[in-house]
Design a protein around this motif. Structure first.
Motif, PDB file in Angstrom:
ATOM      1  N   ASP A  72     113.508  97.480  37.962  1.00  0.00           N
ATOM      2  CA  ASP A  72     112.941  96.220  37.469  1.00  0.00           C
ATOM      3  C   ASP A  72     112.646  95.288  38.630  1.00  0.00           C
ATOM      4  N   GLY A  73     111.758  94.358  38.397  1.00  0.00           N
ATOM      5  CA  GLY A  73     111.391  93.396  39.431  1.00  0.00           C
ATOM      6  C   GLY A  73     110.480  92.364  38.801  1.00  0.00           C
ATOM      7  N   GLU A  74     110.033  91.424  39.629  1.00  0.00           N
ATOM      8  CA  GLU A  74     109.161  90.385  39.088  1.00  0.00           C
ATOM      9  C   GLU A  74     107.703  90.846  39.107  1.00  0.00           C
ATOM     10  N   ASN A  75     107.278  91.302  40.295  1.00  0.00           N
ATOM     11  CA  ASN A  75     105.870  91.692  40.466  1.00  0.00           C
ATOM     12  C   ASN A  75     105.760  93.144  40.900  1.00  0.00           C
ATOM     13  N   LEU A  76     104.704  93.802  40.422  1.00  0.00           N
ATOM     14  CA  LEU A  76     104.474  95.197  40.793  1.00  0.00           C
ATOM     15  C   LEU A  76     103.200  95.282  41.615  1.00  0.00           C
ATOM     16  N   TRP A  77     103.319  95.780  42.841  1.00  0.00           N
ATOM     17  CA  TRP A  77     102.158  95.984  43.711  1.00  0.00           C
ATOM     18  C   TRP A  77     101.804  97.460  43.681  1.00  0.00           C
ATOM     19  N   MET A  78     100.533  97.763  43.459  1.00  0.00           N
ATOM     20  CA  MET A  78     100.072  99.153  43.446  1.00  0.00           C
ATOM     21  C   MET A  78      99.057  99.303  44.569  1.00  0.00           C
ATOM     22  N   LEU A  79      99.378 100.100  45.559  1.00  0.00           N
ATOM     23  CA  LEU A  79      98.518 100.211  46.741  1.00  0.00           C
ATOM     24  C   LEU A  79      97.905 101.609  46.809  1.00  0.00           C
ATOM     25  N   ALA A  80      96.573 101.674  46.860  1.00  0.00           N
ATOM     26  CA  ALA A  80      95.894 102.969  46.828  1.00  0.00           C
ATOM     27  C   ALA A  80      94.794 103.043  47.869  1.00  0.00           C
ATOM     28  N   THR A  81      94.642 104.212  48.490  1.00  0.00           N
ATOM     29  CA  THR A  81      93.407 104.480  49.236  1.00  0.00           C
ATOM     30  C   THR A  81      92.644 105.567  48.481  1.00  0.00           C
ATOM     31  N   GLY A  82      91.334 105.503  48.585  1.00  0.00           N
ATOM     32  CA  GLY A  82      90.452 106.555  48.063  1.00  0.00           C
ATOM     33  C   GLY A  82      90.768 106.989  46.645  1.00  0.00           C
ATOM     34  N   THR A  83      90.894 108.306  46.457  1.00  0.00           N
ATOM     35  CA  THR A  83      91.057 108.878  45.117  1.00  0.00           C
ATOM     36  C   THR A  83      92.396 108.509  44.463  1.00  0.00           C
ATOM     37  N   ALA A  84      93.328 107.997  45.250  1.00  0.00           N
ATOM     38  CA  ALA A  84      94.648 107.649  44.701  1.00  0.00           C
ATOM     39  C   ALA A  84      94.580 106.516  43.687  1.00  0.00           C
TER      40      ALA A  84
END
Ligand code: NAP
Length: 247
Positions: free
Chosen positions: A105-117
């Motif tokens: 659990d947490g406050e904010n969710l960061w989703m980091l992607a390059t290209g097809t990810a």
């Protein structure tokens, strides 16, 4: 043992010369958003397989993967030539642990992607748990060229559905594009440009999911560690969860 079944091509969407999405019909077992599969094809006497994350959500009728056609590759040029109705092998059971269940659990969710990810994050964002669990969700996609900023319609729909909760940023690293950043993900974090742009601080309440170029994963993890965050492990929960499907 790996069980394979037959999938039928419903669409082969060509976004750019070598970036594409394949939509398939296949009766796979239930899976979780964030998992990946293997696609296989018989080439001469060999059975060639490659791993791809599902960009489709478990509830979607069709399975969807995003792939890069590597012109001298063994499998992707064949995928690139597939037509509607053609058959491929797909694993009955999806694999992997890059799922929201594994994220503390947490406050904010960061989703980091390059290209097809990008795809793996779209799959997760098409489900309801992330929206129930996090105050803000920040999706950051880094690509070489602007035409690789795919799935803009879906992203616009998500922005409309969750206007106060969803933030989407992108970076185009090999050309200057209005409205896009022009640097790699680790730099965006270390320079605090992403934090300034989102007005969101990174601290022990932040959760990060990172997928894509292996070097990006490594460098981004180092930056996040310099902010005092740690890798998330089952035995010792932390803030940084990574997916290494591209080996
Ligand atoms: P890419 O080269 O990883 O580029 C996508 C983004 O990642 C670009 O913005 C790029 O920035 C950035 N990037 C590259 N190295 C980085 C690093 N060390 N730290 C931070 N950011 C970094 O991927 P792509 O454009 O999607 O595909 C290009 C090639 O990758 C393909 O030809 C293929 O060979 C390979 N690929 C393989 C797989 C696989 O599953 N085997 C999957 C996807 C792609 P820059 O423009 O500054 O480099």
């Amino acid at each position: 043992m790996e069980e394979w079944l037959e999938g039928q091509v419903v669409k082969n969407i060509k976004w750019t010369k070598n970036l594409a999405s394949l939509k398939l019909k296949a009766k796979i077992n239930n899976h979780q958003a964030g998992q990946f599969t293997r696609i296989g094809l018989k080439v001469n006497d060999d059975f060639i397989t490659r791993s791809y994350s599902y960009a489709s959500a478990p509830k979607d009728e069709l399975l969807e993967i995003i792939y890069v056609n590597i012109p001298n590759g063994k499998l992707s040029p064949i995928l690139h030539n597939l037509k509607i109705g053609d058959k491929v092998s797909v694993m009955q059971q999806a694999i992997g642990y890059f799922t929201l269940d594994e994220i503390p659990d947490g406050e904010n969710l960061w989703m980091l992607a390059t290209g097809t990810a990008l795809g793996v994050f779209l799959a997760i964002l098409k489900t309801s748990p992330p929206w129930k669990r996090f105050k803000k969700i920040i999706l950051i996609h880094s690509v070489r060229y602007a035409e690789e900023l795919i799935y803009q319609d879906l992203i616009a729909e998500m922005k409309q559905l969750y206007p106060d909760q969803f933030i989407y940023l992108n970076s185009v690293t090999r050309s200057k594009v209005k409205g896009s950043f022009n640097f790699r993900i680790p730099e965006g974090l270390s320079s605090k440009k992403f934090q300034e742009s989102t007005q969101i601080e990174i601290n022990e309440d932040s959760q990060f999911m990172i997928c894509g170029n292996p070097e990006m994963i490594k460098e981004t993890t180092e930056v996040l560690k310099s902010f005092g965050l740690n890798k998330n492990r089952r035995a010792k929960p932390g803030n940084i969860t990574v997916e290494r499907y591209w080996v």
